[in-house]
Design a protein around this motif. Structure first.
Motif, PDB file in Angstrom:
ATOM      1  N   MET A   1      78.641  49.706  34.408  1.00  0.00           N
ATOM      2  CA  MET A   1      78.419  48.828  35.554  1.00  0.00           C
ATOM      3  C   MET A   1      77.123  48.060  35.336  1.00  0.00           C
ATOM      4  N   HIS A   2      77.177  46.756  35.487  1.00  0.00           N
ATOM      5  CA  HIS A   2      75.989  45.918  35.354  1.00  0.00           C
ATOM      6  C   HIS A   2      75.665  45.305  36.709  1.00  0.00           C
ATOM      7  N   VAL A   3      74.467  45.511  37.157  1.00  0.00           N
ATOM      8  CA  VAL A   3      74.046  44.941  38.430  1.00  0.00           C
ATOM      9  C   VAL A   3      72.806  44.115  38.181  1.00  0.00           C
ATOM     10  N   THR A   4      72.744  42.925  38.772  1.00  0.00           N
ATOM     11  CA  THR A   4      71.560  42.101  38.669  1.00  0.00           C
ATOM     12  C   THR A   4      71.041  41.836  40.062  1.00  0.00           C
ATOM     13  N   ALA A   5      69.806  42.195  40.320  1.00  0.00           N
ATOM     14  CA  ALA A   5      69.183  41.859  41.601  1.00  0.00           C
ATOM     15  C   ALA A   5      68.123  40.826  41.338  1.00  0.00           C
ATOM     16  N   SER A   6      68.123  39.760  42.106  1.00  0.00           N
ATOM     17  CA  SER A   6      67.129  38.710  41.897  1.00  0.00           C
ATOM     18  C   SER A   6      66.362  38.482  43.168  1.00  0.00           C
ATOM     19  N   GLY A   7      65.077  38.277  43.027  1.00  0.00           N
ATOM     20  CA  GLY A   7      64.249  38.040  44.201  1.00  0.00           C
ATOM     21  C   GLY A   7      63.214  36.980  43.910  1.00  0.00           C
ATOM     22  N   THR A   8      62.697  36.335  44.938  1.00  0.00           N
ATOM     23  CA  THR A   8      61.660  35.338  44.765  1.00  0.00           C
ATOM     24  C   THR A   8      60.618  35.521  45.836  1.00  0.00           C
ATOM     25  N   ALA A   9      59.413  35.087  45.548  1.00  0.00           N
ATOM     26  CA  ALA A   9      58.377  35.142  46.567  1.00  0.00           C
ATOM     27  C   ALA A   9      57.435  33.968  46.384  1.00  0.00           C
ATOM     28  N   ILE A 276      70.153  50.304  39.530  1.00  0.00           N
ATOM     29  CA  ILE A 276      70.297  48.902  39.129  1.00  0.00           C
ATOM     30  C   ILE A 276      69.794  48.741  37.703  1.00  0.00           C
ATOM     31  N   GLU A 277      70.594  48.099  36.888  1.00  0.00           N
ATOM     32  CA  GLU A 277      70.281  48.005  35.460  1.00  0.00           C
ATOM     33  C   GLU A 277      69.305  46.884  35.141  1.00  0.00           C
ATOM     34  N   HIS A 278      69.485  45.712  35.780  1.00  0.00           N
ATOM     35  CA  HIS A 278      68.620  44.564  35.508  1.00  0.00           C
ATOM     36  C   HIS A 278      68.155  43.938  36.814  1.00  0.00           C
ATOM     37  N   PHE A 279      66.893  43.553  36.860  1.00  0.00           N
ATOM     38  CA  PHE A 279      66.333  42.826  37.991  1.00  0.00           C
ATOM     39  C   PHE A 279      65.919  41.444  37.497  1.00  0.00           C
ATOM     40  N   ALA A 280      66.673  40.420  37.894  1.00  0.00           N
ATOM     41  CA  ALA A 280      66.355  39.044  37.487  1.00  0.00           C
ATOM     42  C   ALA A 280      65.391  38.474  38.506  1.00  0.00           C
ATOM     43  N   VAL A 281      64.114  38.766  38.309  1.00  0.00           N
ATOM     44  CA  VAL A 281      63.075  38.450  39.285  1.00  0.00           C
ATOM     45  C   VAL A 281      62.322  37.193  38.868  1.00  0.00           C
ATOM     46  N   HIS A 282      61.923  36.402  39.867  1.00  0.00           N
ATOM     47  CA  HIS A 282      61.115  35.211  39.605  1.00  0.00           C
ATOM     48  C   HIS A 282      59.904  35.572  38.752  1.00  0.00           C
ATOM     49  N   GLN A 283      59.715  34.835  37.670  1.00  0.00           N
ATOM     50  CA  GLN A 283      58.668  35.127  36.696  1.00  0.00           C
ATOM     51  C   GLN A 283      57.387  34.363  37.029  1.00  0.00           C
ATOM     52  N   ALA A 284      56.717  34.790  38.084  1.00  0.00           N
ATOM     53  CA  ALA A 284      55.502  34.098  38.502  1.00  0.00           C
ATOM     54  C   ALA A 284      54.295  34.540  37.694  1.00  0.00           C
ATOM     55  N   ASN A 285      54.244  35.823  37.397  1.00  0.00           N
ATOM     56  CA  ASN A 285      53.033  36.404  36.836  1.00  0.00           C
ATOM     57  C   ASN A 285      53.403  37.802  36.347  1.00  0.00           C
ATOM     58  N   LEU A 286      53.012  38.145  35.141  1.00  0.00           N
ATOM     59  CA  LEU A 286      53.373  39.452  34.583  1.00  0.00           C
ATOM     60  C   LEU A 286      52.817  40.600  35.421  1.00  0.00           C
ATOM     61  N   LEU A 322      68.299  35.500  34.095  1.00  0.00           N
ATOM     62  CA  LEU A 322      69.727  35.754  34.266  1.00  0.00           C
ATOM     63  C   LEU A 322      70.511  35.323  33.029  1.00  0.00           C
ATOM     64  N   HIS A 323      70.150  34.178  32.454  1.00  0.00           N
ATOM     65  CA  HIS A 323      70.830  33.705  31.250  1.00  0.00           C
ATOM     66  C   HIS A 323      70.638  34.685  30.097  1.00  0.00           C
ATOM     67  N   GLU A 324      69.414  35.177  29.925  1.00  0.00           N
ATOM     68  CA  GLU A 324      69.147  36.129  28.845  1.00  0.00           C
ATOM     69  C   GLU A 324      69.956  37.408  29.029  1.00  0.00           C
ATOM     70  N   VAL A 325      70.044  37.897  30.277  1.00  0.00           N
ATOM     71  CA  VAL A 325      70.806  39.107  30.559  1.00  0.00           C
ATOM     72  C   VAL A 325      72.290  38.878  30.281  1.00  0.00           C
ATOM     73  N   MET A 326      72.805  37.749  30.728  1.00  0.00           N
ATOM     74  CA  MET A 326      74.232  37.448  30.546  1.00  0.00           C
ATOM     75  C   MET A 326      74.569  37.264  29.062  1.00  0.00           C
TER      76      MET A 326
END
Length: 330
Positions: A1-9, A276-286, A322-326
């Motif tokens: 099962m692959h789950v992607t959760a994405s969030g932004t702030a 959850i396997e992958h979190f596609a989170v906004h890349q604002a700052n490491l 998300l593209h890299e994960v897919m």
């Protein structure tokens, strides 16, 4: 099962859970399930390292790396504009989805760096790719939340029986939005475009939950160019048309709101964040991403990273992950 959760702030906080295994979808309220058919990505050719930046900025490679985790970013070539990146990412997403441009019913472009105030960037993109009968929609004032807002909007359009496929693009040329001598913001921002084709899918697959939480965000703004402060010679001279940000305020907001919205999205999806396997989170700052992983109690490796080599690409950012994960999924 692959789950992607994405969030932004930034100006808003949101999360979307995408699932590829049978599961109830009570968290969406959608009558027809919606999933991702294919993704696309465009990165400008020019790579700008920290070493290159510090030649003209009053900063150091150590400061940039310590504060942001960014080592390099991409800059759009002179003579190119945001729609050029969006078009390239769209072509790749269409190719990977197997959906022809003529079958796209809406084109949504999220960007805070449009080609120009009018006509809309979405209109330019849809004609360039051959989606001439599509509905063009521009999301120009949601900043880094544009990717998730675009998916949210597309999912609702797809509840209409006349909509079968929607193209969502996040594209930003952040290098054009900051002052040339801005030692604080210029190291953060890079240029990129990402795209997804969304369509109806089988029951039990696709988007299963989301959560949004918004609040005023005067800590990230471009003051000039609107009716509040029309562009004049004085505003240009003062650099009021460039992006300004209160980094400390954004850090506090992001590290508070981002884990909270991910937890709520997971709850609505009926799953634990630890599953959850992958979190596609906004890349604002490491550092924000590391803090988010710590608060969530997950291994940092579950949040794939593009920020070290792309920087903060705003609306494109979640799509780059998300593209890299897919592309690399098993």
């Amino acid at each position: 099962m692959h789950v992607t959760a994405s969030g932004t702030a930034h100006s808003s906080h949101s999360g979307t859970a995408l699932l590829e295994a049978p599961r109830p979808g009570e968290g969406t309220g959608l009558t027809h399930p919606v999933g991702i058919m294919g993704t696309g990505l465009y990165l400008p050719e020019r790579v700008v390292s920290n070493t290159e930046l510090v030649r003209t900025l009053d900063t150091t490679d150590e400061w940039i790396t310590t504060r942001t985790g960014i080592q390099e970013r991409r800059y759009l070539a002179e003579g190119q504009v945001t729609s050029d990146m969006a078009i390239a990412a769209a072509h790749q997403a269409l190719e990977r989805s197997g959906v022809p441009a003529c079958a796209i019913d809406a084109v949504i472009v999220a960007t805070f760096t449009p080609d120009q105030p009018l006509p809309g960037t979405a209109l330019t993109v849809m004609h360039a790719i051959g989606a001439r009968s599509a509905l063009p929609l521009d999301l120009t004032q949601v900043g880094c939340a544009g990717a998730v807002h675009g998916i949210f909007t597309a999912a609702h359009l797809l509840q209409n029986q006349h909509f079968r496929n929607v193209l969502v693009i996040g594209a930003d040329a952040g290098s054009r939005a900051v002052g040339p001598a801005d030692r604080t913001l210029r190291p953060f921002l890079g240029d990129a475009a990402g795209a997804v084709v969304l369509g109806r899918t089988e029951p039990g697959y696709g988007i299963v939950a989301w959560h949004t939480d918004t609040e005023p965000a005067p800590d990230v703004q471009i003051r000039a160019g609107g009716t509040r402060m029309p562009t004049t010679g004085a505003t240009v001279a003062a650099g009021e048309h460039y992006l300004k940000m209160d980094g400390k305020a954004v850090w506090r907001m992001a590290t508070d709101k981002l884990p909270a919205t991910i937890l709520e999205t997971a709850r609505r999806a009926g799953t634990e964040v630890t599953d959850i396997e992958h979190f596609a989170v906004h890349q604002a700052n490491l550092n924000i991403l590391r803090e988010t992983a710590r608060v969530l109690g997950i291994e940092p490796g579950r949040i794939p990273l593009t920020v070290p080599f792309l920087g903060n690409t705003a609306a494109a950012s979640p799509f780059t992950v998300l593209h890299e994960v897919m592309e690399n999924r098993v």
